[in-house]
Each structure stands twice: as C-alpha cells, then as structure tokens.
Design an enzyme around this catalytic site. Structure first.
Site, PDB file in Angstrom:
ATOM      1  N   LYS A  78       0.832  -1.208   0.000  1.00 46.56           N
ATOM      2  CA  LYS A  78       0.000   0.000   0.000  1.00 46.56           C
ATOM      3  C   LYS A  78       0.868   1.261   0.000  1.00 46.56           C
ATOM      4  O   LYS A  78       2.043   1.253   0.361  1.00 46.56           O
ATOM      5  CB  LYS A  78      -0.958   0.011   1.189  1.00 46.56           C
TER       6      LYS A  78
ATOM      7  N   ASP B  70      -1.898  -2.237   9.704  1.00 48.02           N
ATOM      8  CA  ASP B  70      -1.967  -2.350   8.246  1.00 48.02           C
ATOM      9  C   ASP B  70      -2.553  -3.681   7.771  1.00 48.02           C
ATOM     10  O   ASP B  70      -2.891  -3.825   6.598  1.00 48.02           O
ATOM     11  CB  ASP B  70      -0.575  -2.176   7.626  1.00 48.02           C
TER      12      ASP B  70
END
Length: 315
Positions: free
Chosen positions: A15, A149
């Site tokens: 990401k 995350d």
C-alpha cells in the site's frame, strides 16, 4: 518435512499512504493517525501447505523482488505471517500443521506494509486450508491484533484509516492512479521514524492535532481519478523524520520531480518513495528515466484488490 496434499496460494497487496497525518503519542505508546490507504499492484504471495503434526514453519524467497534482502526476514514466531497463522489456529478446530512459503515483492521495511500483506495472505490461506469459514470481516478483526496495516491488506482498494489505522472506512476510488516506486537497498524502522518525528516536533515547538483528520479534497480527486488534482494534496507527516534519518531520500525526491513526476512522497515510514504519474504511459516513461539515473524504479497502479486466493490445489 513431509507435506500434505493440499496447498492454498494467496496474493495480498502493498500500500501507499496517499495522505498520512500523525497525532501526538498516546498513553499506550502508539500515535493516532488519519490516513488514506491505497492498495497498489505489487503483491506478496503466501502459499500455505498442509503438513503432518501441528507446527507452523516458514520459508521466504525473493523471486521477482526489487533488490529485497529476503535473508533478513525472521523464520521463527516473530514472523508476522507465522503469528497470523498461529492466531487463526487458536480458533480453528480443523487446524493442521502448515508450512508457509512467502514470495517477497513489496520492499522490506519500506513503508508499504509488506509484512502486513504477508500476514493478511496467511490468514486467508490458512482459513481456506483449514475450512475455518470466517468471513472477511471476521478475519479483519483477528488481523487487528497483528498490526494496523493488516486489516487493510485484507480488504484492499482505497480506505480511510483512523485510530492507529485499524478503524477502516472504504472509499470509492475506481479510476486507476499510476505511480512509480523507487526502492532503497536499506530499510527504516517504523518505531524509529515515529520517535524521530516526536523529537522534531519537540525541537521545533510543533503541537500536533490530537485528532488528525482527512482533507476531503483528497478523496474527491481519487474518486475522479484526477492525478493532477491529487498531486498537490499528497501529504505525509512522517516524511520529515524519514528525511532526517535518511537524507539521501531528498535527492531522490528532487530527481523524480526533475524527471517529470507530478509529485513525490515518502511512503509511510519510508524509505520507499512513490511518484505520482499522469497516466500509465507517463509512469512507464518516468520509470525509464529514473532507471537511467541509477534508481531502482517500478511502475504500479491502484486501487488494487485485497488478499485473494490465487490457487487452491491438491498435489
């Protein structure tokens, strides 16, 4: 090790933090954040294979990597994918022994959530392997214990993350945005970068917002796929700390700007740098120009899908 007959291979994305605002340290030692997460088309792969007994083992390879030091990744229970499998095993009556083989593609300690992607992929692979039957939301709740995350790597796409990043709200963003990633041959420790940020703020007399929020214009630009409109809105509170710990990143940012990037930003805690391009063609051109400058660059796009089963087969 004698393997069983079934293997499940899962891909999960790295990401970019398109925007990352960081609050002051909390009583628990963490920092509150407000971030826009964008999953990109650089995927970790985890293959979970049944084994005899009830142990969890792991191997790591660097196939297809961007100069990643795969040998530095732990192969014991400190490995995040092993921890993920271990957590799922505690609530899975059908658990077996499992061997996890991780193919690294996301930069290691690069600020792109590669370890978190491994954990998300391991959760989904072991869930399928053991027939645990958990929904994606239920896996995300388990994932919270592994790090902020990990839930996002499960769902992918675009999302706003609050709290420590674990409070996710999906955002509409269907038009692809194109990026060029520049990786480094070293990593930065996320806790060290946060500590450096606190020191910089103390030194400069900066009092951060205790409840940071997201500029809605960022989500509007991403929804429209408006790269030019998004470029001036990219923001990362951790960037100053990353640059202080690794000053050479400033030169890379300057090189990308000179090569025609719309904007550049340190990804998360760094040291990976993400340059925003106007289109796929522009990204390819930028990748080439940065390569000529001796930088390790690769083009990606986002939003990308979250963790997904790629193969499920019997040997």
């Amino acid at each position: 090790m004698r393997t069983g007959t079934r293997s499940v291979r899962v891909r999960a994305p790295g990401k970019i933090n398109v925007s990352l605002k960081v609050g002051p340290p909390r009583e628990d030692g963490y920092h509150g954040i407000a971030s826009v997460f964008l999953a990109v088309s650089l995927y970790e792969e985890v293959t979970a294979t049944e084994t005899t007994g009830d142990g969890i083992t792991v191997t790591v390879n660097g196939q297809g990597t961007l100069n990643l030091p795969a040998a530095s990744i732990p192969l014991d229970r400190t490995n995040l994918a092993v921890r993920a499998a271990d957590l799922l095993a505690e609530v899975s009556p059908g658990r077996t022994g499992v061997h996890l083989d991780i193919t690294k593609r996301v930069p290691i300690s690069g600020g792109m959530g590669g370890g978190s992607a491994d954990a998300a992929a391991a959760l989904l692979a072991c869930d399928a392997l053991w027939g645990s039957g958990f929904s994606r939301d239920e896996l995300a709740k388990i994932a919270v214990d592994l790090g902020a995350d990990v839930p996002f790597a499960l769902v992918g796409g675009t999302a706003v993350g609050l709290g420590v990043g674990d409070q996710l709200t999906p955002a509409i963003s269907k038009t692809p945005l194109h990026w060029v990633l520049v990786t480094s041959d070293y990593g930065l420790s996320t806790p060290e970068v946060y500590r450096a940020l606190d020191e910089i703020r103390l030194r400069d007399g900066v009092i951060p917002d205790p409840q940071p929020d997201i500029d809605p214009a960022i989500l509007g630009a991403m929804r429209a796929g408006d790269a030019a409109g998004l470029a001036p809105l990219l923001h990362n509170d951790l960037q100053a700390a990353s640059l202080e710990l690794a000053p050479a990143l400033g030169d890379i940012l300057d090189t990308g700007k000179a090569a025609g990037a719309l904007a550049g930003i340190v990804s998360g805690s760094g040291p990976t740098i993400a340059f925003l391009a106007q289109s796929s063609g522009h990204a390819a051109e930028l990748e080439s120009l940065l390569g000529i400058e001796g930088l390790q660059a690769t083009s990606v796009h986002g939003p990308a899908h979250g963790a997904r089963i790629a193969t499920d087969f019997a040997a």
